[in-house]
Write an enzyme that holds these catalytic residues in place. Structure first.
Site, mmCIF file in Angstrom:
data_model
loop_
_atom_site.group_PDB
_atom_site.id
_atom_site.type_symbol
_atom_site.label_atom_id
_atom_site.label_comp_id
_atom_site.label_asym_id
_atom_site.label_seq_id
_atom_site.Cartn_x
_atom_site.Cartn_y
_atom_site.Cartn_z
ATOM 1 N NE ARG A 1 92.206 -55.685 -10.551
ATOM 2 C CZ ARG A 1 90.949 -55.416 -10.880
ATOM 3 N NH1 ARG A 1 90.628 -54.222 -11.370
ATOM 4 N NH2 ARG A 1 89.997 -56.329 -10.732
ATOM 5 C CB ALA B 1 78.914 -64.309 -12.233
ATOM 6 C CE LYS C 1 69.521 -57.301 -14.833
ATOM 7 N NZ LYS C 1 70.547 -57.747 -13.889
ATOM 8 N NE ARG D 1 78.102 -56.503 -9.475
ATOM 9 C CZ ARG D 1 79.215 -56.590 -10.204
ATOM 10 N NH1 ARG D 1 79.719 -55.518 -10.767
ATOM 11 N NH2 ARG D 1 79.817 -57.747 -10.371
ATOM 12 C CD GLU E 1 76.728 -51.332 -15.785
ATOM 13 O OE1 GLU E 1 76.261 -50.190 -15.956
ATOM 14 O OE2 GLU E 1 77.696 -51.773 -16.434
#
Length: 342
Positions: A35, A144, A195, A259, A285
């Site tokens: 982007r 992160a 995990k 998340r 994921e």
């Protein structure tokens, strides 16, 4: 270590955080995103507020939208893109790399259609061969947001090539970001991918109103089935007691930063998978990996009851309460059995 030129593909939270680590270590970092508005923000304001709000992006990081420009004369490539776009990313990079280049990836997942690990996909698409450089994976317990704040973090880098693992270790290692090496590429990738399944289930249990007892049970038994499948695929069982096994499981299953945990909590609260994905606005994921792991378990006859329960919720629309009851109501077992029969 001398200054290196590193192209980082993936300008999300994790890619940006790892770019910050590299820049802190004095390397020239080219952060590639799709982007233009985001890249303009990185270059103009030195922020990436969509993914790392409140964090200043070091001036040693320059944003790019064009891969060809970012890859000019690079010393190494770091892939931090969702596992579902690994193939197309590698295909686009292959004709642009004119020399043998170390490939490091920090993506976590298993491809549902082929059941391949990320490094296998990269190699199958033409990178990581003898002519194009080695493949190293970076994985471990690392949010992160905390890495970007320079909070103490430990991770593992794994490769079939000892020199490649040491190179990656030297790239990233600093006072706040401690890096270990591990020769078990299979185990590190399997631990990092699976995990996310267990984190989703822990989130579901929170959404259902269950407490710490339940979370401890899911994490412990989840680790057992991760190890079962991992060993079957060729992993060293000791890897799963380390950073990319137990460590990554703890951080992903117990934090609101995760998340996968957040997505699972919404599922437990009654939202559909489609509603969860729309509300998250980011890749989860664990959902994709659940499908792949469930298929692998069926193919290999590996017992993975926690994964099976989540699969029934995600893809068979079973009520989470019902899935939990079925998981608890399984036949009696002895906890201390062989790794293969747990």
């Amino acid at each position: 270590m001398s200054k290196q030129k590193i192209a980082v593909f993936g300008a999300g939270s994790w890619g940006s955080a790892l770019a910050i680590v590299l820049a802190d270590n004095g390397h020239e970092v080219r952060l590639v995103g799709r982007r233009a508005k985001q890249i303009d923000e990185i270059n103009g304001n030195h922020t990436n507020n969509t993914y790392l709000p409140g964090i200043t992006i070091p001036t040693g990081i320059k944003g790019f939208t064009e891969a060809k420009e970012a890859l000019c004369d690079v010393d190494a490539v770091l892939l931090v893109v969702p596992s579902k776009v690994i193939r197309e990313t590698v295909r686009s990079l292959l004709p642009l790399l004119s020399k043998k280049t170390p490939i490091i990836h920090a993506s976590k997942g298993i491809e549902p259609s082929t059941h391949k690990r990320v490094s296998e996909i990269i190699k199958e698409e033409g990178l990581g061969s003898d002519q194009m450089g080695s493949i190293t994976v970076l994985s471990g317990p690392s949010h992160a947001e905390e890495v970007a704040l320079r909070q103490p973090t430990t991770v593992t880098v794994a490769s079939e090539d000892d020199e490649a693992a040491t190179y990656a270790q030297n790239l990233f290692m600093n006072q706040q970001f401690r890096v270990y090496t591990n020769p078990d590429l299979v185990g590190v990738e399997i631990g990092g991918a699976l995990k996310n399944i267990i984190a989703l289930v822990c989130g579901v249990t929170n959404g259902l109103g269950y407490g710490d007892n339940t979370k401890a049970a899911i994490m412990t038994r989840g680790l057992a089935e991760i190890a079962r499948l991992g060993v079957h695929m060729g992993a060293n069982p000791l890897t799963f007691s380390g950073l990319s096994g137990l460590g990554d499981l703890i951080v992903t299953c117990t934090s609101v930063h995760s998340r996968n945990w957040r997505a699972g909590k919404m599922l437990g609260e009654g939202k559909t998978m489609e509603e969860v994905l729309e509300q998250m606005g980011m890749v989860v994921e664990g959902i994709r990996t659940t499908k792949a792991a469930h298929e692998l378990a069926n193919e290999t006859n590996i017992d993975m009851p926690v994964t099976k329960a989540l699969y029934s919720v995600l893809f068979e629309k079973i009520d989470p309460y019902q899935a939990a009851e079925e998981l608890m109501g399984r036949v009696k077992r002895n906890e201390v059995e062989s790794l293969y029969d747990l």
